[in-house]
Design a protein around this motif. Structure first.
Motif, PDB file in Angstrom:
ATOM      1  N   VAL A   1       0.806  -1.224   0.000  1.00  0.00           N
ATOM      2  CA  VAL A   1       0.000   0.000   0.000  1.00  0.00           C
ATOM      3  C   VAL A   1       0.844   1.282   0.000  1.00  0.00           C
ATOM      4  O   VAL A   1       0.530   2.224  -0.746  1.00  0.00           O
ATOM      5  CB  VAL A   1      -1.017  -0.026   1.159  1.00  0.00           C
ATOM      6  N   PRO A   2       1.926   1.409   0.780  1.00  0.00           N
ATOM      7  CA  PRO A   2       2.732   2.631   0.665  1.00  0.00           C
ATOM      8  C   PRO A   2       3.291   2.845  -0.744  1.00  0.00           C
ATOM      9  O   PRO A   2       3.375   3.993  -1.208  1.00  0.00           O
ATOM     10  CB  PRO A   2       3.864   2.398   1.682  1.00  0.00           C
ATOM     11  N   LEU A   3       3.658   1.757  -1.414  1.00  0.00           N
ATOM     12  CA  LEU A   3       4.150   1.871  -2.783  1.00  0.00           C
ATOM     13  C   LEU A   3       3.039   2.308  -3.726  1.00  0.00           C
ATOM     14  O   LEU A   3       3.248   3.122  -4.633  1.00  0.00           O
ATOM     15  CB  LEU A   3       4.741   0.535  -3.238  1.00  0.00           C
ATOM     16  N   ILE A   4       1.836   1.736  -3.527  1.00  0.00           N
ATOM     17  CA  ILE A   4       0.691   2.118  -4.344  1.00  0.00           C
ATOM     18  C   ILE A   4       0.369   3.599  -4.153  1.00  0.00           C
ATOM     19  O   ILE A   4       0.145   4.336  -5.129  1.00  0.00           O
ATOM     20  CB  ILE A   4      -0.529   1.248  -3.986  1.00  0.00           C
ATOM     21  N   ARG A   5       0.377   4.041  -2.908  1.00  0.00           N
ATOM     22  CA  ARG A   5       0.086   5.455  -2.637  1.00  0.00           C
ATOM     23  C   ARG A   5       1.117   6.358  -3.301  1.00  0.00           C
ATOM     24  O   ARG A   5       0.780   7.411  -3.867  1.00  0.00           O
ATOM     25  CB  ARG A   5       0.048   5.703  -1.133  1.00  0.00           C
ATOM     26  N   GLN A   6       2.363   5.949  -3.258  1.00  0.00           N
ATOM     27  CA  GLN A   6       3.419   6.746  -3.890  1.00  0.00           C
ATOM     28  C   GLN A   6       3.242   6.791  -5.401  1.00  0.00           C
ATOM     29  O   GLN A   6       3.363   7.861  -6.015  1.00  0.00           O
ATOM     30  CB  GLN A   6       4.781   6.172  -3.532  1.00  0.00           C
ATOM     31  N   ARG A   7       2.936   5.645  -6.004  1.00  0.00           N
ATOM     32  CA  ARG A   7       2.780   5.584  -7.459  1.00  0.00           C
ATOM     33  C   ARG A   7       1.586   6.403  -7.928  1.00  0.00           C
ATOM     34  O   ARG A   7       1.616   6.977  -9.019  1.00  0.00           O
ATOM     35  CB  ARG A   7       2.616   4.130  -7.910  1.00  0.00           C
ATOM     36  N   LEU A   8       0.525   6.448  -7.108  1.00  0.00           N
ATOM     37  CA  LEU A   8      -0.691   7.160  -7.494  1.00  0.00           C
ATOM     38  C   LEU A   8      -0.736   8.582  -6.954  1.00  0.00           C
ATOM     39  O   LEU A   8      -1.661   9.331  -7.285  1.00  0.00           O
ATOM     40  CB  LEU A   8      -1.928   6.397  -6.999  1.00  0.00           C
ATOM     41  N   GLY A   9       0.239   8.968  -6.120  1.00  0.00           N
ATOM     42  CA  GLY A   9       0.223  10.288  -5.514  1.00  0.00           C
ATOM     43  C   GLY A   9      -0.930  10.471  -4.553  1.00  0.00           C
ATOM     44  O   GLY A   9      -1.548  11.539  -4.488  1.00  0.00           O
ATOM     45  N   LEU A  10      -1.227   9.421  -3.771  1.00  0.00           N
ATOM     46  CA  LEU A  10      -2.376   9.408  -2.866  1.00  0.00           C
ATOM     47  C   LEU A  10      -1.946   9.803  -1.455  1.00  0.00           C
ATOM     48  O   LEU A  10      -1.560   8.960  -0.654  1.00  0.00           O
ATOM     49  CB  LEU A  10      -3.011   8.020  -2.831  1.00  0.00           C
ATOM     50  N   ASP A  11      -2.027  11.072  -1.139  1.00  0.00           N
ATOM     51  CA  ASP A  11      -1.745  11.528   0.221  1.00  0.00           C
ATOM     52  C   ASP A  11      -3.020  11.614   1.053  1.00  0.00           C
ATOM     53  O   ASP A  11      -2.995  11.441   2.275  1.00  0.00           O
ATOM     54  CB  ASP A  11      -1.067  12.893   0.192  1.00  0.00           C
ATOM     55  N   ARG A  12      -4.129  11.902   0.393  1.00  0.00           N
ATOM     56  CA  ARG A  12      -5.413  12.052   1.080  1.00  0.00           C
ATOM     57  C   ARG A  12      -6.511  11.821   0.043  1.00  0.00           C
ATOM     58  O   ARG A  12      -6.254  11.605  -1.132  1.00  0.00           O
ATOM     59  CB  ARG A  12      -5.539  13.441   1.693  1.00  0.00           C
ATOM     60  N   GLY A  13      -7.766  11.869   0.528  1.00  0.00           N
ATOM     61  CA  GLY A  13      -8.892  11.766  -0.392  1.00  0.00           C
ATOM     62  C   GLY A  13      -9.578  10.421  -0.347  1.00  0.00           C
ATOM     63  O   GLY A  13      -9.363   9.609   0.561  1.00  0.00           O
ATOM     64  N   ALA A  14     -10.401  10.166  -1.342  1.00  0.00           N
ATOM     65  CA  ALA A  14     -11.273   9.001  -1.377  1.00  0.00           C
ATOM     66  C   ALA A  14     -10.777   7.989  -2.400  1.00  0.00           C
ATOM     67  O   ALA A  14     -10.363   8.349  -3.511  1.00  0.00           O
ATOM     68  CB  ALA A  14     -12.702   9.420  -1.703  1.00  0.00           C
ATOM     69  N   VAL A  15     -10.850   6.713  -2.005  1.00  0.00           N
ATOM     70  CA  VAL A  15     -10.394   5.607  -2.854  1.00  0.00           C
ATOM     71  C   VAL A  15     -11.501   4.563  -2.936  1.00  0.00           C
ATOM     72  O   VAL A  15     -12.130   4.220  -1.930  1.00  0.00           O
ATOM     73  CB  VAL A  15      -9.119   4.953  -2.281  1.00  0.00           C
ATOM     74  N   LEU A  16     -11.708   4.033  -4.141  1.00  0.00           N
ATOM     75  CA  LEU A  16     -12.668   2.956  -4.368  1.00  0.00           C
ATOM     76  C   LEU A  16     -11.903   1.669  -4.651  1.00  0.00           C
ATOM     77  O   LEU A  16     -11.126   1.589  -5.597  1.00  0.00           O
ATOM     78  CB  LEU A  16     -13.566   3.304  -5.558  1.00  0.00           C
ATOM     79  N   ASP A  17     -12.120   0.659  -3.791  1.00  0.00           N
ATOM     80  CA  ASP A  17     -11.503  -0.659  -3.940  1.00  0.00           C
ATOM     81  C   ASP A  17     -12.570  -1.616  -4.458  1.00  0.00           C
ATOM     82  O   ASP A  17     -13.440  -2.061  -3.711  1.00  0.00           O
ATOM     83  CB  ASP A  17     -10.953  -1.127  -2.593  1.00  0.00           C
ATOM     84  N   LEU A  18     -12.520  -1.915  -5.773  1.00  0.00           N
ATOM     85  CA  LEU A  18     -13.498  -2.796  -6.406  1.00  0.00           C
ATOM     86  C   LEU A  18     -13.031  -4.244  -6.327  1.00  0.00           C
ATOM     87  O   LEU A  18     -11.878  -4.544  -6.617  1.00  0.00           O
ATOM     88  CB  LEU A  18     -13.695  -2.398  -7.874  1.00  0.00           C
TER      89      LEU A  18
END
Length: 250
Positions: A31-48
Motif C-alpha cells: 500500500v505505501p508503494l501504491i500510494r506513492q505511485r498514485l500520488g495518494l496523500d489524502r482523499g477518497a479511494v474505491l476498492d473494487l
C-alpha cells in the motif's frame, strides 16, 4: 462456470486458502508503494472486488476515505469485522462492479489481485471500466493488478499441489483456453475423507491487450509495471500492473 464468483459457498470454502494472514501482510507492504505511485496523500479511494480487505484496511489505516465493494457478503463481513476490531472507519458495500458508480467521487479506483477479469461477456469488462471512469474525479487514477498472459505462459503448470499446515491438500489443474484468452481451473480440496471440487474461469490479457482495453474506455495509460515499486513489465515479471489516468470524454 458462469457467475462462479457470485457463489458465497465458493468463498467460504476456498477464501481461507486464498486470503491467508501472510497475504494480508504482503498487501500492507504494497500500500505505501501504491500510494506513492498514485500520488495518494489524502482523499477518497474505491476498492473494487475488495474481498476481505487486504488493501482496503491498510488504505484506511493511512487515513484515506475507503469505499470497499464486493459481491460476496461473506468476504465483506470478514472485512467489516477486521475494521471494527481496529476501529477503522471505512465503507463496505455489497454491489456489482459492472454497475456500481458514484459520479466523480474518487481520486483513485483500484482493482487488485486479479479481481478484474471474472466475466464471460467481454462487454462486462468494458462496463467495469466505464463505471470506474464515471466514479473518478477528473484526472483521477485507475490501477489494475492482474497476472498477465506472458507470466502464465512462462509459469503455468498442468497440476499444482499445496499442502497446508492443518493437513488440507489443494490440487489445482489450470489450462489456458480460447487461444490463451481464458484460464480455466479445477480445484480439488481434500480435507480428511472429504473432497470439494470447484471449477472457475477467468479472462487473461497480455500487456498490450489490457492496455488497449483500458485506453478504449476513456483512459490514458501512464505506466505498465511488473511490481508495485514501478519496475517495468517484462517476461520476468510476476504481476501485470497498469496505472492509467481518467480522460475527459467529448
Amino acid at each position: 462456470m458462469t457467475d462462479w464468483y457470485m457463489d458465497d459457498e465458493f468463498w467460504q470454502r476456498f477464501g481461507p486458502l486464498m486470503f491467508s494472514e501472510s497475504q494480508f501482510s504482503e498487501a500492507a507492504e504494497q500500500v505505501p508503494l501504491i500510494r506513492q505511485r498514485l500520488g495518494l496523500d489524502r482523499g477518497a479511494v474505491l476498492d473494487l472486488g475488495c474481498g476481505p480487505g487486504r488493501h482496503a484496511l491498510p488504505l484506511a489505516r493511512a487515513g484515506l476515505a475507503v469505499t470497499a465493494v464486493d459481491t460476496s457478503g461473506h468476504l465483506l463481513s470478514q472485512l467489516a469485522a477486521r475494521a471494527d476490531a481496529e476501529g477503522l472507519d471505512l465503507e463496505t458495500l455489497q454491489a456489482d462492479m459492472r454497475t456500481f458508480q458514484r459520479s466523480e467521487a474518487y481520486e483513485a479506483v483500484l482493482l487488485m489481485w486479479t479481481s478484474f477479469g471474472y466475466f464471460d461477456d467481454e462487454q462486462d469488462h468494458a462496463r467495469v471500466l466505464d463505471c470506474a471512469h464515471a466514479s473518478l474525479k477528473p484526472g483521477g487514477r485507475l490501477l489494475i493488478d492482474v497476472v498477465g498472459l506472458e507470466t502464465l505462459c512462462r509459469d503455468l503448470q498442468p497440476v499444482h499441489c499445496t499442502e497446508y499446515d492443518d493437513g488440507r491438500l489443494l490440487i489445482e489443474r489450470p489450462v489456458l483456453v480460447d487461444a490463451g484468452a481464458r484460464l480455466e481451473n479445477e480445484w480439488l480440496l481434500i480435507d480428511g475423507d472429504r473432497v470439494g471440487r470447484r471449477t472457475w474461469s477467468h479472462r487473461v490479457w497480455s500487456a498490450s491487450e489490457l492496455t488497449g482495453l483500458i485506453e478504449a474506455n476513456g483512459f490514458e495509460v501512464a505506466s505498465i509495471d511488473g511490481d508495485f515499486d514501478g519496475s517495468p513489465y517484462d517476461l520476468e515479471s510476476d504481476r501485470l500492473i497498469v496505472i492509467a489516468r481518467r480522460l475527459e470524454r467529448g
